[in-house]
Design a protein around this motif. Structure first.
Motif, PDB file in Angstrom:
ATOM      1  N   GLU A 194      30.201  47.725  39.139  1.00  0.00           N
ATOM      2  CA  GLU A 194      31.593  47.623  38.682  1.00  0.00           C
ATOM      3  C   GLU A 194      32.407  46.633  39.508  1.00  0.00           C
ATOM      4  OE1 GLU A 194      35.383  50.601  37.696  1.00  0.00           O
ATOM      5  OE2 GLU A 194      33.471  51.409  38.425  1.00  0.00           O
ATOM      6  N   MET A 195      32.346  46.731  40.815  1.00  0.00           N
ATOM      7  CA  MET A 195      33.172  45.876  41.661  1.00  0.00           C
ATOM      8  C   MET A 195      32.729  44.418  41.580  1.00  0.00           C
ATOM      9  SD  MET A 195      35.916  46.389  43.362  1.00  0.00           S
ATOM     10  CE  MET A 195      35.774  48.168  43.486  1.00  0.00           C
ATOM     11  N   SER A 196      31.421  44.203  41.518  1.00  0.00           N
ATOM     12  CA  SER A 196      30.901  42.845  41.396  1.00  0.00           C
ATOM     13  C   SER A 196      31.382  42.191  40.104  1.00  0.00           C
ATOM     14  CB  SER A 196      29.370  42.860  41.448  1.00  0.00           C
ATOM     15  OG  SER A 196      28.843  41.576  41.208  1.00  0.00           O
ATOM     16  N   LEU A 198      34.057  43.003  38.384  1.00  0.00           N
ATOM     17  CA  LEU A 198      35.511  42.831  38.478  1.00  0.00           C
ATOM     18  C   LEU A 198      35.869  41.522  39.162  1.00  0.00           C
ATOM     19  CD1 LEU A 198      38.336  44.299  38.133  1.00  0.00           C
ATOM     20  CD2 LEU A 198      38.029  45.009  40.519  1.00  0.00           C
ATOM     21  N   ASN A 239      43.715  45.868  41.318  1.00  0.00           N
ATOM     22  CA  ASN A 239      43.308  46.264  39.976  1.00  0.00           C
ATOM     23  C   ASN A 239      43.830  47.665  39.678  1.00  0.00           C
ATOM     24  OD1 ASN A 239      41.663  45.434  37.601  1.00  0.00           O
ATOM     25  ND2 ASN A 239      40.587  47.344  38.064  1.00  0.00           N
ATOM     26  N   SER A 245      42.495  49.909  42.898  1.00  0.00           N
ATOM     27  CA  SER A 245      41.596  49.330  43.891  1.00  0.00           C
ATOM     28  C   SER A 245      42.214  48.041  44.409  1.00  0.00           C
ATOM     29  CB  SER A 245      40.215  49.029  43.287  1.00  0.00           C
ATOM     30  OG  SER A 245      39.469  50.213  43.109  1.00  0.00           O
ATOM     31  N   VAL A 247      41.225  44.736  46.450  1.00  0.00           N
ATOM     32  CA  VAL A 247      40.025  43.999  46.835  1.00  0.00           C
ATOM     33  C   VAL A 247      40.420  42.677  47.472  1.00  0.00           C
ATOM     34  CG1 VAL A 247      37.809  43.074  46.045  1.00  0.00           C
ATOM     35  CG2 VAL A 247      38.839  45.028  44.856  1.00  0.00           C
ATOM     36  N   TYR A 255      33.492  39.481  48.791  1.00  0.00           N
ATOM     37  CA  TYR A 255      34.651  40.332  48.573  1.00  0.00           C
ATOM     38  C   TYR A 255      34.472  41.655  49.314  1.00  0.00           C
ATOM     39  CZ  TYR A 255      31.488  42.585  45.256  1.00  0.00           C
ATOM     40  OH  TYR A 255      30.416  43.224  44.690  1.00  0.00           O
ATOM     41  N   ARG A 257      36.382  45.750  49.179  1.00  0.00           N
ATOM     42  CA  ARG A 257      37.440  46.684  48.780  1.00  0.00           C
ATOM     43  C   ARG A 257      38.073  47.224  50.045  1.00  0.00           C
ATOM     44  NH1 ARG A 257      38.772  52.067  47.688  1.00  0.00           N
ATOM     45  NH2 ARG A 257      39.918  52.396  45.720  1.00  0.00           N
ATOM     46  N   GLY A 410      36.552  43.237  34.469  1.00  0.00           N
ATOM     47  CA  GLY A 410      35.210  43.789  34.608  1.00  0.00           C
ATOM     48  C   GLY A 410      34.316  43.451  33.432  1.00  0.00           C
TER      49      GLY A 410
END
Length: 482
Positions: A194-196, A198, A239, A245, A247, A255, A257, A410
């Motif tokens: 998910e974070m990647s 985003l 976000n 979140s 980041v 990156y 968080r 995302g």
């Protein structure tokens, strides 16, 4: 037998950076079109700059890809969050079939393309990236939409749809609803981090799409242009989804968080449903534009007899306590205006997020803050509130920046995971932003000799181009022979 998805490699590419209404180049024997998964040449938002500057920019407009080979997009992307499902998919422009005539949709050339001749298979180019959202609680609607449009199937060169469309998915719901998609559509969700997704989606939009980022203060929209890599990194991405979140982004693939909050869009929506009895998020946002938060919020002026507290820079209209005025009022919930409650909730959440963003920016000495996530939705009051908070706490040194595709970062990142590719290089201030019919040829043989990049002097005319190509081939020949 089902048609196999097309290969994704080719020997060369010819591309053009042109106006959206410019003519597409015709295939010739001297240049073979690159069959890539995503051709970003001339990518632009489907809305004029003038339209966007004179109003609140419309969120998530389609992105035009005028040179994309439609047959080579064999995937869609989903971001299934706690509150919303975001879908990104590509569709071919209908104008291709109309311009070329019968057979255009099947990849068979007509006279309209020139030089191809009957029965010659060429790519059908031009289309749009579309962005659609659904409530996660109504996931069946998302499945039905995909099924009705045939998005779980790709269109082959025979003009027919075939199974095997890849569905790239991110967010917690990608795991939760995997069995549902398998049962209804016969597809397996390809789950991505998910974070990647985003961060890569945000980097792509900021680097590749003109007029993606903008500021919104006092009802005025100003687009933000990043002319060089130093103008973009590092930045803070805030976000705002169901939660928040924060980041810190230092570069492509770099990156961390650094913070977050449980008080986000889900908090606003949940409290709004309890207090206003409205069940639609967009309805609550529209309702808030009719309200007056002063009827429930305790303001500085309420404490100081209508005066500013100028010693510390607080105006009489500054919120001293969200919903604080309710304490001294002998009223029931039904006595309050739902619109007043809605706007007070929006400002409470927005101010809190704005201060959280500023404090993290100060902690990491970052000047650029971008806000994404579906809480904002281009809502003027929300953007004004966040912008005011950033300006106030930074004493005018920072500005909140928003994104046209704020809620789809995302999903865009997941869409790009199929065929990872380098982001477009940053534009220098000396380069023109829009050049009509400027062609660039890229040769795959350059990769082994130049570290993946094609380098060389600028080419001014066709004779010089031919000379340079000859020199390039001569330089590469010894390495090939070795």
């Amino acid at each position: 037998m089902p048609e196999s998805p097309p290969p994704l490699n080719a020997s060369a590419a010819a591309s053009a950076d042109a106006d959206a209404d410019g003519a597409l180049p015709s295939p010739t024997s001297s240049a073979v079109l690159q069959l890539s998964a995503l051709d970003l040449t001339g990518a632009t938002i489907h809305e004029s700059v003038q339209q966007a500057e004179h109003a609140v920019p419309r969120t998530a407009p389609s992105i035009i890809l005028p040179y994309q080979d439609a047959h080579y997009v064999t995937h869609i992307a989903l971001d299934i969050g706690g509150s919303l499902i975001k879908l990104v998919y590509f569709s071919q422009e209908d104008k291709d079939a109309a311009a070329v005539g019968p057979g255009a949709g099947t990849g068979t050339s007509g006279a309209g393309h020139g030089g191809g001749g009957a029965g010659v298979s060429i790519p059908s180019r031009g289309g749009k990236l579309h962005f659609v959202k659904f409530e996660t609680s109504r996931v069946e609607d998302a499945v039905a939409f995909i099924e009705a449009k045939g998005l779980h199937q790709y269109r082959g060169r025979d003009g027919q749809r075939h199974g095997g469309m890849r569905i790239m998915a991110t967010g917690g719901g990608a795991f939760r609803y995997a069995d549902l998609f398998k049962a209804r559509l016969g597809v397996v969700l390809d789950c991505m981090d998910e974070m990647s997704c985003l961060v890569s989606g945000c980097n792509f939009l900021l680097r590749a799409i003109h007029h993606e980022a903008f500021t919104y203060e006092e009802g005025v929209t100003r687009f933000v242009l990043n002319d060089a890599e130093s103008d973009l990194y590092p930045y803070l991405l805030v976000n705002i989804g169901s939660g928040v979140s924060v980041v810190k982004v230092d570069g492509d693939g770099s990156y961390e968080r650094v913070s977050g909050s449980s008080l986000g869009g889900g908090t606003f929506w949940g409290l709004a449903r309890l207090l206003t009895q409205r069940k639609d998020f967009d309805e609550v946002l529209q309702l808030s534009m009719q309200g007056d938060n002063a009827s429930v919020d305790m303001l500085v002026g309420d404490i100081y007899g209508g005066r500013d507290y100028s010693t510390i820079g607080l105006s009489a209209s500054t919120i001293a306590s969200s919903f604080g005025k309710v304490i001294g009022q002998d009223k029931e919930l039904a006595d309050y205006s739902p619109a007043d409650i809605a706007v007070a909730l929006a400002r409470m959440i927005s101010y809190n997020i704005g201060q959280l963003a500023y404090l993290n920016a100060m902690r990491y000495n970052i000047k650029r803050i971008f806000f994404g996530g579906f809480f904002i939705r281009g809502h003027p009051y929300t953007m004004e509130t966040i912008s005011y908070a950033i300006r106030f706490w930074s004493k005018g040194e920072m500005a909140a920046m928003f994104l046209r595709h704020e809620g789809f970062l995302g999903a865009v990142g997941a869409f790009l995971k199929v065929h990872p590719m380098p982001l477009p290089p940053p534009r220098s201030a000396a380069q023109p932003r829009k050049v009509r019919a400027r062609f660039v040829e890229r040769f795959s043989m350059g990769a082994p000799f130049a570290g993946g990049e094609v380098v060389g002097p600028p080419i001014s005319d066709i004779n010089e181009k031919v000379t340079w190509v000859e020199k390039f081939v001569q330089m590469g020949a010894p390495a090939v022979q070795a």
